[in-house]
Design an enzyme around this catalytic site. Structure first.
Site, PDB file in Angstrom:
ATOM      1  CD  GLN A 100      -2.883   1.174   2.334  1.00  0.00           C
ATOM      2  OE1 GLN A 100      -2.430   1.472   3.437  1.00  0.00           O
ATOM      3  NE2 GLN A 100      -4.162   0.897   2.136  1.00  0.00           N
ATOM      4  CE1 TYR A 172      -3.475   9.077   7.843  1.00  0.00           C
ATOM      5  CE2 TYR A 172      -4.384   7.132   6.773  1.00  0.00           C
ATOM      6  CZ  TYR A 172      -3.950   7.784   7.922  1.00  0.00           C
ATOM      7  OH  TYR A 172      -4.002   7.154   9.139  1.00  0.00           O
ATOM      8  N   GLY A 315     -10.043  -7.666   8.403  1.00  0.00           N
ATOM      9  CA  GLY A 315      -9.052  -7.018   9.249  1.00  0.00           C
ATOM     10  C   GLY A 315      -8.984  -7.671  10.610  1.00  0.00           C
TER      11      GLY A 315
END
Length: 369
Positions: A100, A172, A315
């Protein structure tokens, strides 16, 4: 065979063996300078081999993109050897490794950056306690940032990864360029919705062109996004549906939503007939594979999600039980571990940073006293 266990082949030729993907999660396991550690490799290796693919935690494309201590780096060639070891640890039993690509923008601070001021699309602080006012990037710095993502993708190829994911989610820097809250620029990178999309458009073009011109085969490129912001003004689902409509026609291999509940509804009153994920899936119209996510803990939930997605990202389920996938495929759902305690950490190779992350984000019912 259920859809969950079926393989999927992406546009660039890579085939993953099933529809289960390990979601990217913060680990804080790298060295202070962003180099991969043995603990980090072991953590990923434990959760590889059964899932179709693993997407790593965020890796910085620029040194000033660092947002927390112990974060991966990919902004220099010196990281390639360690990243190569990480890719090798993940690629067990044909599990694919995806790196990523990340820059934190204004979501960091001068302490993490060792005295340097954070940067962003505009000089507007985030709406959170203690947020510092960032410095707006110049036009040339924006172009350099785009090139940094491109160079990071090429390093991922050299390191032996099977793909990269462009991290455009979770407030972000990529999202900061798209958001009307954080982008008040009056140059080519700011303005109305389409102008705020320009940074994403140019970045995706740069990365996809670099990969396609590199000569590599079976290397995929994904894009992760967050559907809504709570700030006013902020990104709303209508904005994201525009974004998805543009990205679905790009040479990307998949789109990946970041959301904490796959049944979550929109905060916008005009989008209340379906879940957010269903709206996104319908907007894509099969043009590109879509990864759904959001507190999936059981086979039934995963199969339900696949009615509105092509792949399922896990996750917390894989943090608690690294062998969730094989147990589901073997029909032994009853053996899946569903909660975790402090005493399980050594067995599960969960470090202090990941444990703090889990305690902050997991419901109390998943953490045993």
């Amino acid at each position: 065979m259920t859809k969950l266990s079926q393989p999927l082949t992406f546009k660039r030729g890579l085939t993953i063996k099933n529809r289960v993907v390990m979601a990217p999660m913060t680990t804080c396991m790298s060295f202070f300078d962003g180099v991969v550690t043995k603990d980090e490799r072991d953590y990923y290796a434990l959760r590889s081999g059964e899932v179709g693919a693993v997407i790593t935690a965020a890796a910085n494309v620029q040194e000033n993109g660092k947002t927390w201590e112990g974060q991966l780096g990919v902004y220099d060639d010196r990281f390639i050897p360690g990243l190569s070891q990480l890719a090798g640890a993940i690629k067990r039993n044909d599990t694919k490794a995806i790196l990523q690509l990340f820059h934190g923008g204004r979501m960091t601070n001068s302490s993490v950056l060792r005295g340097e001021q954070p940067v962003s699309a505009s000089a507007i602080p985030a709406e959170r306690p203690g947020a510092e006012t960032p410095r707006a990037l110049t036009t040339e710095e924006v172009k350099t940032l785009i090139d940094s993502y491109k160079q990071a993708a090429l390093r991922a190829i050299k390191a032996g990864f099977d793909g990269v994911e462009i991290h455009g989610a979770n407030t972000y820097i990529i999202q900061q360029f798209f958001s009307p809250h954080s982008n008040k620029r009056n140059d080519e990178w700011g303005g109305g919705l389409e102008k705020r999309f320009k940074f994403i458009n140019d970045l995706v073009d740069a990365v996809t062109e670099a990969v396609d011109n590199s000569g590599v085969s079976n290397f995929i490129i994904g894009y992760r996004f967050s559907p809504e912001e709570f700030e006013t003004p902020g990104i709303r689902l209508a904005d994201t549906l525009f974004l998805i409509d543009q990205l679905a026609d790009k040479p990307l291999d998949y789109l990946h939503i970041s959301i904490n509940d796959y049944k979550r509804m929109s905060i916008s009153s005009e989008y209340q007939d379906k879940t957010i994920i269903q709206y996104i899936f319908d907007q894509i119209k099969g043009r590109v594979p879509f990864i759904g996510v959001g507190d999936i803990r059981t086979k039934q939930q995963a199969e339900e999600l696949l009615n509105s997605a092509d792949l399922v990202a896990l996750g917390r389920a894989l943090l608690i039980d690294p062998h969730w996938t094989q147990k589901v495929f073997d029909g032994r759902d009853d053996l899946i571990r569903t909660e975790i305690s402090e005493y399980d950490r050594e067995e599960l190779l969960i470090g202090n940073g990941t444990w703090a992350f889990m305690k902050n984000l997991m419901p109390d019912r998943l953490i045993k006293k």
